[in-house]
Design an enzyme around this catalytic site. Structure first.
Site, PDB file in Angstrom:
ATOM      1  N   GLN A 123     139.633 105.209 163.840  1.00  0.00           N
ATOM      2  CA  GLN A 123     138.641 104.172 163.558  1.00  0.00           C
ATOM      3  C   GLN A 123     138.266 104.154 162.090  1.00  0.00           C
ATOM      4  OE1 GLN A 123     134.457 105.792 164.907  1.00  0.00           O
ATOM      5  NE2 GLN A 123     136.004 106.439 166.415  1.00  0.00           N
ATOM      6  N   HIS A 132     134.899 102.181 159.479  1.00  0.00           N
ATOM      7  CA  HIS A 132     133.628 101.464 159.493  1.00  0.00           C
ATOM      8  C   HIS A 132     133.526 100.551 158.275  1.00  0.00           C
ATOM      9  CE1 HIS A 132     132.722 104.233 162.662  1.00  0.00           C
ATOM     10  NE2 HIS A 132     132.778 105.267 161.845  1.00  0.00           N
ATOM     11  N   GLU A 140     129.371 108.258 157.446  1.00  0.00           N
ATOM     12  CA  GLU A 140     128.921 109.398 158.242  1.00  0.00           C
ATOM     13  C   GLU A 140     129.411 110.702 157.632  1.00  0.00           C
ATOM     14  OE1 GLU A 140     132.266 109.427 161.776  1.00  0.00           O
ATOM     15  OE2 GLU A 140     130.799 107.802 161.763  1.00  0.00           O
ATOM     16  N   HIS A 178     139.769 107.563 160.321  1.00  0.00           N
ATOM     17  CA  HIS A 178     139.508 108.926 160.770  1.00  0.00           C
ATOM     18  C   HIS A 178     139.495 109.004 162.292  1.00  0.00           C
ATOM     19  CE1 HIS A 178     135.507 106.997 160.591  1.00  0.00           C
ATOM     20  NE2 HIS A 178     135.193 107.790 161.607  1.00  0.00           N
ATOM     21  N   ARG A 224     138.402  99.879 165.600  1.00  0.00           N
ATOM     22  CA  ARG A 224     139.318 100.887 166.133  1.00  0.00           C
ATOM     23  C   ARG A 224     140.767 100.549 165.810  1.00  0.00           C
ATOM     24  NH1 ARG A 224     135.037 100.348 169.561  1.00  0.00           N
ATOM     25  NH2 ARG A 224     133.907 102.289 170.005  1.00  0.00           N
TER      26      ARG A 224
END
Length: 397
Positions: A93, A95, A130, A262, A281
């Site tokens: 995935q 972001h 993240e 990642h 994804r």
């Protein structure tokens, strides 16, 4: 003000059945327990303990109705803290950036796509960088594209194995992939990922899987074997050849910015992110994969493994501070001496080892492993004593 919070672990299929329960000192439920969310995200807001004096059932309700009382004049907690326990690999995935998230959210709203539609890409208008810090002895992940020459070397090695084993058809598929790898790294990676995720490549996936089964063990081969156990036939197995494989040791951290491809493979850690649910994804999942949108989000420039080194703030206190304003993560470790940090911002603390006493300007509390606390900004400083480890999530602004 200290406000005790709790939550029920998310039962995603890839979750560990024991890690979170063992940390909290309770009997495992028998079901996968993948993520314990500590925050105000509407997907699973933390519950507030009765008797806290707040008067609301969960953190999201309190912040929505009394943001000043909760210490958030913006009315939104910008980060989400998690305990994440992966027994099997998560999806590949990436972001979006803030700009991509805002545009994508507006675009899908204009198209009247329901927020809970399985094919919706953007659930909100925020980015989702993240970081993760390993709590287990090892924590395995894929993170960021690596140089094409490194991937080519692994593919060449697989071709040699296929030739030596008389796997002629497999060798031909691998050579076809190898021929795509000449040129500028970013351009090659864009082209190859588009091909792997947007074309019929089942024969190539089978070739990589079959040859890796008897190939000498390398990080790439180990990854292929692991993914094939759980996602047989998925093109993400081949994509993994182009992504960095890393094994964190306990206490080490990764930072995954917008656009970084990642997948967490196995391990238990503390994860901190911007409070968003935007995930594009790229395989290793039964969920929706939007290849064209993913290609607009991915950063195809090869990068080293994105380790995030902590900075020592004071005795017993380290901070993991990435280049975003949404969050930073403090690790406070005590044994004989106290550890102290400045706050002046809303925060969430979770204990990951031992028993500790938390003391602020307005209150105090004793927490054991797996327990968590929401801390309002009037607790301008936080002191920790006892014997244990505490992670404290807050924003950088």
């Amino acid at each position: 003000m200290f406000v005790a919070i709790e939550n029920t672990p998310r039962p995603y299929a890839w979750g560990s059945t024991t890690a979170i329960a063992e940390l909290q000192g309770r009997t495992p439920s028998g079901e996968p327990e993948a993520e314990l969310w500590l925050g105000a995200h509407p997907g699973s807001p933390s519950r507030i303990f009765a008797g806290s004096g707040v008067g609301y059932a969960d953190l999201a309700e309190w912040i929505a109705h009394e943001p000043d009382s909760a210490g958030l004049t913006s009315g939104r907690l910008p980060f989400l803290l998690k305990l994440l326990a992966a027994e099997t690999p998560l999806s590949l995935q990436a972001h979006p950036s803030p700009e991509q998230a805002e545009a994508g959210f507006a675009r899908e709203n204009a198209a009247n796509i329901p927020l809970d539609a399985p094919h919706r890409n953007y659930k909100d208008a925020f980015h989702k960088p993240e970081l993760v810090v390993a709590l287990s002895e090892t924590y395995d992940a894929l993170c960021g594209f690596r140089p094409v020459t490194d991937a080519a070397a692994d593919i060449d090695a697989l071709i040699t194995v296929a030739d030596d084993n008389g796997q002629g058809l497999a060798a031909a598929e691998l050579r076809g992939l190898r021929e795509r790898l000449d040129g500028d790294d970013a351009e090659v990676l864009h082209s190859v990922i588009q091909y792997l995720l947007g074309s019929e490549v089942s024969a190539l996936v089978s070739a990589v899987t079959d040859v890796a089964a008897s190939a000498p063990l390398t990080p790439a081969v180990d990854t292929v074997r692991l993914l094939a156990q759980h996602y047989a036939g998925d093109p993400g197995i081949v994509v993994s050849l182009f992504v960095n494989r890393v094994t964190l040791r306990r206490g080490e951290a990764l930072y995954l910015p917008s656009g970084n491809i990642h997948a967490y493979l196995h391990g238990f850690g503390v994860e901190l992110m911007a409070a968003s649910d935007n995930v594009l994804r790229g395989g290793l999942t039964p969920k929706h994969v939007d290849v064209p949108e993913l290609l607009t989000v991915l950063n195809f420039e090869p990068v080293p493994v994105p380790y995030l080194e902590p900075e020592r703030v004071s005795d017993g206190v380290d901070v993991f501070a990435p280049d975003v304003p949404d969050f930073e993560l403090y690790r406070m470790s005590v044994h004989d001496d106290d550890a102290t940090m400045d706050l002046q911002k809303a925060a969430i603390a979770v204990v990951t080892r031992g028993e500790v006493d938390l003391t602020g300007a307005q209150g105090a509390a004793t927490l054991t492993a797996g327990q968590a606390m929401y801390i309002t900004p009037d607790e301008t400083a936080l002191s920790v004593s006892g014997d244990g480890d505490v992670f404290v999530a807050t924003s950088q602004v």
